[in-house]
Write an enzyme that holds these catalytic residues in place. Structure first.
Site, PDB file in Angstrom:
ATOM      1  N   GLY A  11       0.694  -1.204   0.098  1.00 38.00           N
ATOM      2  CA  GLY A  11      -0.107   0.155  -0.044  1.00 38.00           C
ATOM      3  C   GLY A  11       1.000   1.272  -0.006  1.00 38.00           C
ATOM      4  O   GLY A  11       2.068   1.249   0.141  1.00 38.00           O
ATOM      5  N   LEU A  43      -3.579 -13.369   8.585  1.00 35.60           N
ATOM      6  CA  LEU A  43      -4.850 -12.335   9.108  1.00 35.60           C
ATOM      7  C   LEU A  43      -5.889 -13.040   9.289  1.00 35.60           C
ATOM      8  O   LEU A  43      -7.091 -12.895   8.828  1.00 35.60           O
ATOM      9  CB  LEU A  43      -5.036 -11.220   8.278  1.00 35.60           C
ATOM     10  CG  LEU A  43      -3.724  -9.919   8.334  1.00 35.60           C
ATOM     11  CD1 LEU A  43      -4.197  -8.903   7.563  1.00 35.60           C
ATOM     12  CD2 LEU A  43      -3.575  -9.621   9.612  1.00 35.60           C
ATOM     13  N   ALA A  66      -5.614  -2.164   5.222  1.00 36.14           N
ATOM     14  CA  ALA A  66      -7.017  -1.712   5.403  1.00 36.14           C
ATOM     15  C   ALA A  66      -7.821  -2.108   4.095  1.00 36.14           C
ATOM     16  O   ALA A  66      -7.140  -2.258   3.126  1.00 36.14           O
ATOM     17  CB  ALA A  66      -7.169  -0.335   5.913  1.00 36.14           C
ATOM     18  N   THR A  68      -9.639  -0.362   1.406  1.00 32.54           N
ATOM     19  CA  THR A  68      -9.780   1.393   1.176  1.00 32.54           C
ATOM     20  C   THR A  68     -10.689   1.621   0.022  1.00 32.54           C
ATOM     21  O   THR A  68     -10.678   2.632  -0.465  1.00 32.54           O
ATOM     22  CB  THR A  68      -8.354   1.810   1.104  1.00 32.54           C
ATOM     23  OG1 THR A  68      -7.767   1.093   0.001  1.00 32.54           O
ATOM     24  CG2 THR A  68      -7.455   1.738   2.283  1.00 32.54           C
ATOM     25  N   THR A 107      -9.199   7.171   9.647  1.00 33.08           N
ATOM     26  CA  THR A 107      -9.570   8.318   8.570  1.00 33.08           C
ATOM     27  C   THR A 107     -10.259   9.370   8.810  1.00 33.08           C
ATOM     28  O   THR A 107     -11.090   9.005   9.869  1.00 33.08           O
ATOM     29  CB  THR A 107     -10.276   7.362   7.270  1.00 33.08           C
ATOM     30  OG1 THR A 107     -10.684   8.206   6.225  1.00 33.08           O
ATOM     31  CG2 THR A 107     -11.334   6.591   8.042  1.00 33.08           C
ATOM     32  N   ASP A 108     -10.320  10.322   7.964  1.00 35.88           N
ATOM     33  CA  ASP A 108     -11.449  11.322   8.296  1.00 35.88           C
ATOM     34  C   ASP A 108     -12.668  11.101   8.039  1.00 35.88           C
ATOM     35  O   ASP A 108     -13.557  11.769   8.270  1.00 35.88           O
ATOM     36  CB  ASP A 108     -11.116  12.575   7.291  1.00 35.88           C
ATOM     37  CG  ASP A 108     -10.798  12.332   5.884  1.00 35.88           C
ATOM     38  OD1 ASP A 108     -10.517  11.008   5.507  1.00 35.88           O
ATOM     39  OD2 ASP A 108     -11.150  13.309   5.068  1.00 35.88           O
ATOM     40  N   TYR A 131     -17.460   2.128   4.439  1.00 30.55           N
ATOM     41  CA  TYR A 131     -16.020   2.424   4.754  1.00 30.55           C
ATOM     42  C   TYR A 131     -15.902   3.244   5.896  1.00 30.55           C
ATOM     43  O   TYR A 131     -15.154   2.777   6.746  1.00 30.55           O
ATOM     44  CB  TYR A 131     -15.379   3.086   3.533  1.00 30.55           C
ATOM     45  CG  TYR A 131     -14.061   3.467   3.796  1.00 30.55           C
ATOM     46  CD1 TYR A 131     -13.022   2.547   4.019  1.00 30.55           C
ATOM     47  CD2 TYR A 131     -13.650   4.746   3.923  1.00 30.55           C
ATOM     48  CE1 TYR A 131     -11.585   3.050   4.218  1.00 30.55           C
ATOM     49  CE2 TYR A 131     -12.281   5.321   4.299  1.00 30.55           C
ATOM     50  CZ  TYR A 131     -11.365   4.237   4.527  1.00 30.55           C
ATOM     51  OH  TYR A 131     -10.005   4.696   4.806  1.00 30.55           O
ATOM     52  N   LYS A 135     -14.212   1.878   9.682  1.00 31.95           N
ATOM     53  CA  LYS A 135     -12.884   2.413  10.140  1.00 31.95           C
ATOM     54  C   LYS A 135     -13.306   2.948  11.883  1.00 31.95           C
ATOM     55  O   LYS A 135     -12.579   2.784  12.673  1.00 31.95           O
ATOM     56  CB  LYS A 135     -12.551   3.550   9.383  1.00 31.95           C
ATOM     57  CG  LYS A 135     -11.939   3.107   8.076  1.00 31.95           C
ATOM     58  CD  LYS A 135     -10.658   2.108   7.990  1.00 31.95           C
ATOM     59  CE  LYS A 135      -9.511   2.779   8.490  1.00 31.95           C
ATOM     60  NZ  LYS A 135      -8.423   1.784   8.705  1.00 31.95           N
ATOM     61  N   TRP A 156      -6.746  11.807   2.683  1.00 35.97           N
ATOM     62  CA  TRP A 156      -6.515  12.328   1.162  1.00 35.97           C
ATOM     63  C   TRP A 156      -5.099  11.708   0.972  1.00 35.97           C
ATOM     64  O   TRP A 156      -4.259  12.520   0.478  1.00 35.97           O
ATOM     65  CB  TRP A 156      -6.744  13.637   1.013  1.00 35.97           C
ATOM     66  CG  TRP A 156      -8.180  14.103   1.163  1.00 35.97           C
ATOM     67  CD1 TRP A 156      -9.295  13.614   1.699  1.00 35.97           C
ATOM     68  CD2 TRP A 156      -8.724  15.544   0.631  1.00 35.97           C
ATOM     69  NE1 TRP A 156     -10.352  14.376   1.672  1.00 35.97           N
ATOM     70  CE2 TRP A 156     -10.124  15.658   0.905  1.00 35.97           C
ATOM     71  CE3 TRP A 156      -8.304  16.480  -0.400  1.00 35.97           C
ATOM     72  CZ2 TRP A 156     -10.919  16.368   0.268  1.00 35.97           C
ATOM     73  CZ3 TRP A 156      -8.922  17.379  -0.701  1.00 35.97           C
ATOM     74  CH2 TRP A 156     -10.328  17.414  -0.390  1.00 35.97           C
TER      75      TRP A 156
END
Length: 285
Positions: A11, A43, A66, A68, A107-108, A131, A135, A156
């Site tokens: 990633g 995992l 993650a 995403t 994340t935002d 999403y 999170k 971002w």
């Protein structure tokens, strides 16, 4: 010698962490980093993951892996919650039991975007998408399982590695005469290399709870695209549109600027402006 596990090796963040530790400035020369992807790290919920971590003598974890795919998550809810909530919870339980330092990336998108001022860490969450919900639940599960874990929210993210907004705009600007980009969603672009540096700093800093990190400044997606196209010297014209003119499966927050006073004061860092970091990333392509 500390042994640091980094998940999500292919990633954007995982790749930039590898750059810092292998190709860039070796911030931790006396440490052993283990970068893994899904095919290498089991995992799986249950004893197998704990046994793997204990066998490999892991002392620190940066959980950068993650789900995403924001829009795809709307139709793959179970997968999003597995990767973004249940697996982080399992890592937190194991980290607590084995006294491993854990940094988990968030994340935002946990916010609904109704604020007119930057979001502090203690603001009420209200995600708008699957999403964001996955999170948000991941944050709660991690801290419930391991209160000393660090949750690092960002926004971002882009990098020279992987697929992202910057590389998409560069490609489209070569192919098209005009681009229409949303201008009524406001946030802050974050260079994954800057984010990786902060993760490495946090490894040696007791920082329980939630912290925010993005580059400084604010921008719309239109502003971001305009800066990229200007750097490329393309003749492509960038035109602003409303989010309602470009409907997507997942709803995005219209304002998701993160307040970074906490991490700046506790780590004593100066955060570069997003334009400055973007120029460095583009020059490195």
């Amino acid at each position: 010698m500390p042994k640091i596990l980094v998940t999500g090796k292919t990633g954007q963040l995982g790749s930039e962490l590898r750059w810092w530790t292998q190709e860039g400035n070796l911030l931790f020369p006396e440490s052993d980093f283990l970068f893994v992807g899904r095919e290498e790290l089991p995992l799986l919920l249950g004893n197998q993951l704990e046994e793997w971590i204990e066998t490999n003598k892991i002392t620190h974890i940066i959980h950068a892996a993650a789900y995403t795919a924001v829009d795809k998550a709307e139709s793959e809810r179970d997968q999003a919650f597995l990767l973004n909530a249940r697996i982080p919870q399992e890592l937190a339980k194991i980290s607590n039991k084995l006294k491993i330092r854990l940094i988990h990336i968030s994340t935002d998108f946990v916010f609904d975007g109704t604020s007119s001022t930057p979001y502090t860490e203690d603001r009420t969450k209200n995600p708008l998408s699957v999403y964001g919900s996955s999170k948000s639940e991941g944050e709660d599960l991690v801290l419930n399982a391991y209160p000393d874990a660090t949750i690092l929210r960002t926004s971002w993210v882009y990098s020279k590695f992987g697929n992202n907004f910057v590389k998409t705009i560069l490609r489209l600007a070569e192919q098209r005469d005009k681009l229409t980009i949303i201008y009524d969603q406001i946030g802050t672009p974050t260079w994954a290399r800057d984010l990786a540096r902060i993760c490495l700093q946090l490894l040696t800093t007791p920082a329980p709870g939630i912290y925010h990190y993005s580059n400084e400044g604010v921008a719309s997606w239109y502003d971001f695209a305009q800066e990229i196209v200007e750097w490329s010297r393309s003749t492509c014209e960038v035109l602003p549109i409303l989010a309602t003119e470009y409907p997507l499966p997942a709803k995005r927050p219209s304002f998701s600027v993160l307040h970074k006073g906490k991490i700046k004061s506790e780590l004593g860092i100066r955060i570069p402006h997003w334009k400055q970091s973007l120029q460095k990333m583009l020059s490195d392509l």
